[in-house]
Design a protein around this motif. Structure first.
Motif, PDB file in Angstrom:
ATOM      1  N   ARG A  12       0.800  -1.232   0.000  1.00 17.23           N
ATOM      2  CA  ARG A  12       0.000   0.000   0.000  1.00 17.23           C
ATOM      3  C   ARG A  12       0.832   1.281   0.000  1.00 17.23           C
ATOM      4  NH1 ARG A  12      -2.389   1.002   5.990  1.00 17.23           N
ATOM      5  NH2 ARG A  12      -0.399   0.958   7.056  1.00 17.23           N
ATOM      6  N   THR A  68     -15.279   3.952   5.514  1.00 14.99           N
ATOM      7  CA  THR A  68     -14.015   3.426   5.020  1.00 14.99           C
ATOM      8  C   THR A  68     -12.887   4.025   5.843  1.00 14.99           C
ATOM      9  OG1 THR A  68     -14.917   3.360   2.789  1.00 14.99           O
ATOM     10  CG2 THR A  68     -12.546   3.197   2.987  1.00 14.99           C
ATOM     11  N   GLU A  72      -7.316   2.454   4.413  1.00 16.41           N
ATOM     12  CA  GLU A  72      -7.878   1.675   3.311  1.00 16.41           C
ATOM     13  C   GLU A  72      -8.100   2.576   2.102  1.00 16.41           C
ATOM     14  OE1 GLU A  72     -11.960  -0.797   2.569  1.00 16.41           O
ATOM     15  OE2 GLU A  72     -11.092  -0.858   4.580  1.00 16.41           O
ATOM     16  N   GLN A  73      -8.550   3.799   2.329  1.00 16.74           N
ATOM     17  CA  GLN A  73      -8.768   4.749   1.238  1.00 16.74           C
ATOM     18  C   GLN A  73      -7.447   5.119   0.570  1.00 16.74           C
ATOM     19  OE1 GLN A  73     -11.716   5.773  -0.132  1.00 16.74           O
ATOM     20  NE2 GLN A  73     -10.337   6.562  -1.688  1.00 16.74           N
ATOM     21  N   THR A  76      -6.447   2.342  -1.674  1.00 17.71           N
ATOM     22  CA  THR A  76      -7.262   2.415  -2.884  1.00 17.71           C
ATOM     23  C   THR A  76      -6.733   3.491  -3.823  1.00 17.71           C
ATOM     24  OG1 THR A  76      -9.220   1.620  -1.733  1.00 17.71           O
ATOM     25  CG2 THR A  76      -9.594   2.848  -3.761  1.00 17.71           C
ATOM     26  N   ASN A  77      -6.369   4.638  -3.283  1.00 17.41           N
ATOM     27  CA  ASN A  77      -5.826   5.715  -4.112  1.00 17.41           C
ATOM     28  C   ASN A  77      -4.561   5.268  -4.842  1.00 17.41           C
ATOM     29  OD1 ASN A  77      -7.879   7.337  -3.126  1.00 17.41           O
ATOM     30  ND2 ASN A  77      -6.567   8.459  -1.703  1.00 17.41           N
ATOM     31  N   ALA A  79      -3.711   2.135  -5.515  1.00 14.71           N
ATOM     32  CA  ALA A  79      -4.104   1.103  -6.483  1.00 14.71           C
ATOM     33  C   ALA A  79      -4.640   1.751  -7.760  1.00 14.71           C
ATOM     34  CB  ALA A  79      -5.147   0.171  -5.873  1.00 14.71           C
ATOM     35  N   VAL A  80      -5.403   2.811  -7.620  1.00 14.00           N
ATOM     36  CA  VAL A  80      -5.923   3.535  -8.788  1.00 14.00           C
ATOM     37  C   VAL A  80      -4.765   4.134  -9.578  1.00 14.00           C
ATOM     38  CG1 VAL A  80      -7.246   5.581  -9.496  1.00 14.00           C
ATOM     39  CG2 VAL A  80      -8.207   3.986  -7.836  1.00 14.00           C
ATOM     40  N   PHE A 106      -3.554  -5.637  -0.514  1.00 15.78           N
ATOM     41  CA  PHE A 106      -3.335  -4.705  -1.617  1.00 15.78           C
ATOM     42  C   PHE A 106      -3.512  -5.394  -2.969  1.00 15.78           C
ATOM     43  CE2 PHE A 106      -0.859  -2.042  -4.520  1.00 15.78           C
ATOM     44  CZ  PHE A 106      -1.516  -0.838  -4.312  1.00 15.78           C
ATOM     45  N   ALA A 109      -7.096  -5.043  -3.887  1.00 15.30           N
ATOM     46  CA  ALA A 109      -7.422  -3.656  -4.241  1.00 15.30           C
ATOM     47  C   ALA A 109      -6.906  -3.320  -5.635  1.00 15.30           C
ATOM     48  CB  ALA A 109      -6.835  -2.699  -3.209  1.00 15.30           C
ATOM     49  N   GLU A 112      -8.944  -5.185  -8.429  1.00 18.13           N
ATOM     50  CA  GLU A 112     -10.264  -4.580  -8.624  1.00 18.13           C
ATOM     51  C   GLU A 112     -10.208  -3.300  -9.439  1.00 18.13           C
ATOM     52  OE1 GLU A 112     -12.195  -3.916  -4.896  1.00 18.13           O
ATOM     53  OE2 GLU A 112     -11.986  -6.012  -4.284  1.00 18.13           O
ATOM     54  N   ARG A 113      -9.097  -2.566  -9.372  1.00 20.11           N
ATOM     55  CA  ARG A 113      -8.994  -1.276 -10.073  1.00 20.11           C
ATOM     56  C   ARG A 113      -8.513  -1.412 -11.510  1.00 20.11           C
ATOM     57  NH1 ARG A 113     -10.364  -1.588  -5.367  1.00 20.11           N
ATOM     58  NH2 ARG A 113     -11.231   0.162  -4.249  1.00 20.11           N
TER      59      ARG A 113
END
Length: 152
Positions: A12, A68, A72-73, A76-77, A79-80, A106, A109, A112-113
């Motif tokens: 992450r 969230t 975790e956010q 996600t950022n 991963a994007v 991770f 995540a 998924e992205r």
């Protein structure tokens, strides 16, 4: 035909990009990505205390839990960010196959992205956090012949 396999090793907070151009070849490091916010703890990311709410029964109050967690956010950022990079590289035909090596949470995540065409290039996933390891040690966690999964 020479195939290019990209290996993304991530967690992450950081990611490293490697390339292999020979079936049993060593990893060649191409790039590194740092996401410092991924290293922070929840209390470092959120400056305010959680909101308060009244209990549905009685006179008590309790803290609201955010939907969230901030950590975790941030994962996600990151991963994007990585998925956009990989999408662009796939569109530019920079790799033929993709291997993902990531910390278990991770890895999900990131997967998924990814857009569907990029996800279809994944030939192997390894759910281990190897970001801090040397290239030779990372290579040891991969099949001897990487091209076998690509059909080369």
């Amino acid at each position: 035909m020479k195939k290019i396999v990209w290996i993304v090793v991530a967690n992450r907070a950081a990611a490293r990009l490697f390339q292999v151009t020979q079936p049993t070849g060593p990893l060649e490091e191409l790039d590194a990505f740092i996401h410092p916010e991924g290293r922070l703890q929840e209390h470092d990311l959120v400056s305010d205390r959680p909101g308060r709410a009244f209990d549905s029964y009685g006179a008590g109050r309790h803290a609201e839990d955010p939907d969230t967690a901030a950590t975790e956010q941030e994962a996600t950022n990151f991963a994007v960010q990585l998925s956009r990079f990989l999408h662009k590289a796939r569109c530019e035909r920079k790799f033929d196959a993709l291997v993902l090596v990531a910390a278990p949470a991770f890895l999900g995540a990131l997967r998924e992205r990814l857009d569907e065409p990029t996800r279809e290039r994944i030939t192997l996933e390894v759910d281990k956090n190897l970001v801090q390891r040397k290239a030779g040690e990372i290579r040891g966690h991969l099949p001897v012949k990487l091209y076998s999964a690509v059909g080369g």
